[in-house]
Design an enzyme around this catalytic site. Structure first.
Site, short mmCIF file in Angstrom:
data_model
loop_
_atom_site.label_atom_id
_atom_site.label_comp_id
_atom_site.label_asym_id
_atom_site.label_seq_id
_atom_site.Cartn_x
_atom_site.Cartn_y
_atom_site.Cartn_z
N ASN A 10 -8.07 5.47 -4.03
CA ASN A 10 -7.47 4.34 -3.31
C ASN A 10 -8.30 4.12 -2.04
O ASN A 10 -8.14 4.83 -1.06
CB ASN A 10 -6.01 4.68 -2.96
CG ASN A 10 -5.36 3.59 -2.14
OD1 ASN A 10 -5.91 2.50 -1.99
ND2 ASN A 10 -4.17 3.88 -1.61
N TRP A 11 -9.19 3.13 -2.13
CA TRP A 11 -10.09 2.88 -0.99
C TRP A 11 -9.35 2.23 0.19
O TRP A 11 -9.90 2.15 1.28
CB TRP A 11 -11.25 1.98 -1.41
CG TRP A 11 -12.28 2.66 -2.26
CD1 TRP A 11 -12.22 3.93 -2.78
CD2 TRP A 11 -13.52 2.10 -2.71
NE1 TRP A 11 -13.35 4.19 -3.51
CE2 TRP A 11 -14.17 3.08 -3.48
CE3 TRP A 11 -14.14 0.87 -2.54
CZ2 TRP A 11 -15.41 2.87 -4.08
CZ3 TRP A 11 -15.38 0.64 -3.12
CH2 TRP A 11 -16.00 1.64 -3.89
N LYS A 12 -8.15 1.71 -0.08
CA LYS A 12 -7.40 0.97 0.96
C LYS A 12 -8.31 -0.15 1.49
O LYS A 12 -9.14 -0.65 0.74
CB LYS A 12 -6.91 1.91 2.05
CG LYS A 12 -6.19 3.12 1.46
CD LYS A 12 -5.43 3.93 2.45
CE LYS A 12 -4.77 5.10 1.73
NZ LYS A 12 -3.90 5.87 2.58
N HIS A 99 2.70 1.28 -2.95
CA HIS A 99 2.16 2.29 -2.02
C HIS A 99 3.00 2.27 -0.74
O HIS A 99 3.47 1.22 -0.31
CB HIS A 99 0.69 1.98 -1.73
CG HIS A 99 0.02 3.07 -0.98
ND1 HIS A 99 0.15 3.21 0.39
CD2 HIS A 99 -0.75 4.11 -1.40
CE1 HIS A 99 -0.53 4.28 0.77
NE2 HIS A 99 -1.09 4.84 -0.29
N GLU A 101 2.23 2.29 2.25
CA GLU A 101 1.76 1.35 3.29
C GLU A 101 2.27 -0.05 3.01
O GLU A 101 2.60 -0.80 3.92
CB GLU A 101 0.22 1.40 3.37
CG GLU A 101 -0.24 2.69 4.05
CD GLU A 101 -1.58 3.22 3.57
OE1 GLU A 101 -2.36 2.47 2.97
OE2 GLU A 101 -1.84 4.42 3.81
N GLU A 171 3.71 10.61 -3.39
CA GLU A 171 2.96 10.74 -2.14
C GLU A 171 3.93 10.89 -0.98
O GLU A 171 4.52 9.90 -0.53
CB GLU A 171 2.09 9.50 -1.90
CG GLU A 171 1.08 9.24 -2.98
CD GLU A 171 -0.04 8.33 -2.49
OE1 GLU A 171 -1.19 8.76 -2.51
OE2 GLU A 171 0.24 7.20 -2.07
N GLY A 177 -3.04 10.50 4.83
CA GLY A 177 -4.00 10.25 5.90
C GLY A 177 -3.83 11.15 7.12
O GLY A 177 -4.43 10.91 8.16
N SER A 216 -3.62 13.48 1.48
CA SER A 216 -4.62 14.41 2.02
C SER A 216 -5.20 15.36 0.97
O SER A 216 -5.52 16.51 1.27
CB SER A 216 -4.05 15.18 3.21
OG SER A 216 -3.71 14.29 4.26
N GLY A 237 -7.08 9.08 -1.13
CA GLY A 237 -7.45 8.07 -0.14
C GLY A 237 -8.75 8.44 0.53
O GLY A 237 -9.85 8.25 -0.01
P1 PGA Z 1 -5.07 10.14 1.77
O1 PGA Z 1 -4.36 8.84 1.14
O2 PGA Z 1 -5.72 10.89 0.64
O3 PGA Z 1 -6.07 9.59 2.75
O4 PGA Z 1 -3.99 10.94 2.43
C1 PGA Z 1 -3.72 8.89 -0.09
C2 PGA Z 1 -3.07 7.55 -0.39
O5 PGA Z 1 -2.53 6.92 0.53
O6 PGA Z 1 -3.06 7.08 -1.55
#
Ligand code: PGA
Length: 256
Positions: A10-12, A99, A101, A171, A177, A216, A237
């Site tokens: 997931n590059w966001k 997600h 976010e 998640e 993150g 993470s 991510g």
């Molecule tokens: P992260 O993000 O690996 O940077 O914690 C994971 C995600 O939000 O899908």
């Protein structure tokens, strides 16, 4: 029983053409174990280029393109939205939906998430349904209740049998993150709860569904996480933006 492992990047809102080039050249030499799919989810403008480069460079057929979001609507006056059909035209196979976010910054409700899952399934794409509790919900021992409240609207809308074509990513919001990964025991316990929750509706579907852990995940902790009985890969991510680290995560995953 064969369950596929999935490693999804997931590059966001990160990366662009340069990262597409780097990731594709890195993945030309990746060694994948049996029953593993890799899904790369860049931002919408780069889906087409990623698809072309994967084909041109003859990457392993287990490497797919995914989107980070989609509209629940088929077409029409929805400025700024992207439909499932548009994704199909770009050979996208997976779509991350719900997600945390999107749930928190764009106020996506579990009912909207269910509508998006439904549209995605109708288009023959595989949704990666994200669920997870916040730090305070975990502290208040509400984790199971929260996960159930995120899963149930989807079960009600598309039916449990459709979960045969859905991937779930658990998640914990506090691990995204932040560098704070759930311990492998805690992650396993929660994945087991999710599988058992689905099993109450359909044991066969629950036994076969791929459940990914996200939050993470990196090259150092992925082995222990992926070894857990109910963890079938990860949604990655930050570490997915670093090609060598991402390759190592991909090589660690294997089907169960
Ligand atoms: P992260 O993000 O690996 O940077 O914690 C994971 C995600 O939000 O899908």
């Amino acid at each position: 029983m064969a369950r596929r492992a999935i490693v999804a990047a997931n590059w966001k809102m990160n990366g662009g053409l340069a990262l597409v080039n780097t990731i594709v050249s890195g993945l030309t030499s990746v060694k994948l174990q049996d029953n593993v799919d890799v899904v790369i989810c860049p931002s919408f403008p780069f889906l087409s280029e990623l698809t072309s480069q994967i084909t041109e460079n003859k990457l392993n057929e287990a490497i797919h393109v995914g989107a980070q979001n989609v509209s629940a609507h088929e077409s029409g006056a929805y400025t700024g939205e992207i439909s499932t059909q548009m994704l199909q035209e770009l050979s996208v196979k997976f779509v991350i939906i719900g997600h945390s976010e999107r749930r928190s910054y764009y106020n996506e409700t579990s009912v909207e998430v269910a509508d998006k899952i439904s549209a995605t399934l109708k288009a023959g794409l595989t949704p990666i349904l994200c669920i997870g509790e916040s730090e305070s919900e975990r502290a208040e021992e509400q984790t199971e209740k929260v996960l159930a409240s995120q899963l149930q609207p989807v079960i009600d809308e598309v039916g449990i049998e459709s979960f045969a074509n859905i991937v779930i990513a658990y998640e914990p919001v506090w691990a995204i993150g932040t560098g704070k990964t759930a311990s492998s025991e805690m992650a396993q316990e929660t994945h087991k709860f999710i599988r058992q929750f689905l099993a109450k509706a359909n044991a066969n579907v629950a036994a076969k569904i791929s459940l990914l852990y996200g939050g993470s995940v990196n090259a150092s902790n992925c082995e222990e996480l992926f070894a857990q009985a109910d963890i079938d890969g990860g949604l990655i991510g930050g570490a997915s933006l670093q090609v060598e680290q991402f390759k190592q995560i991909c090589s660690t995953a294997k089907g169960k």
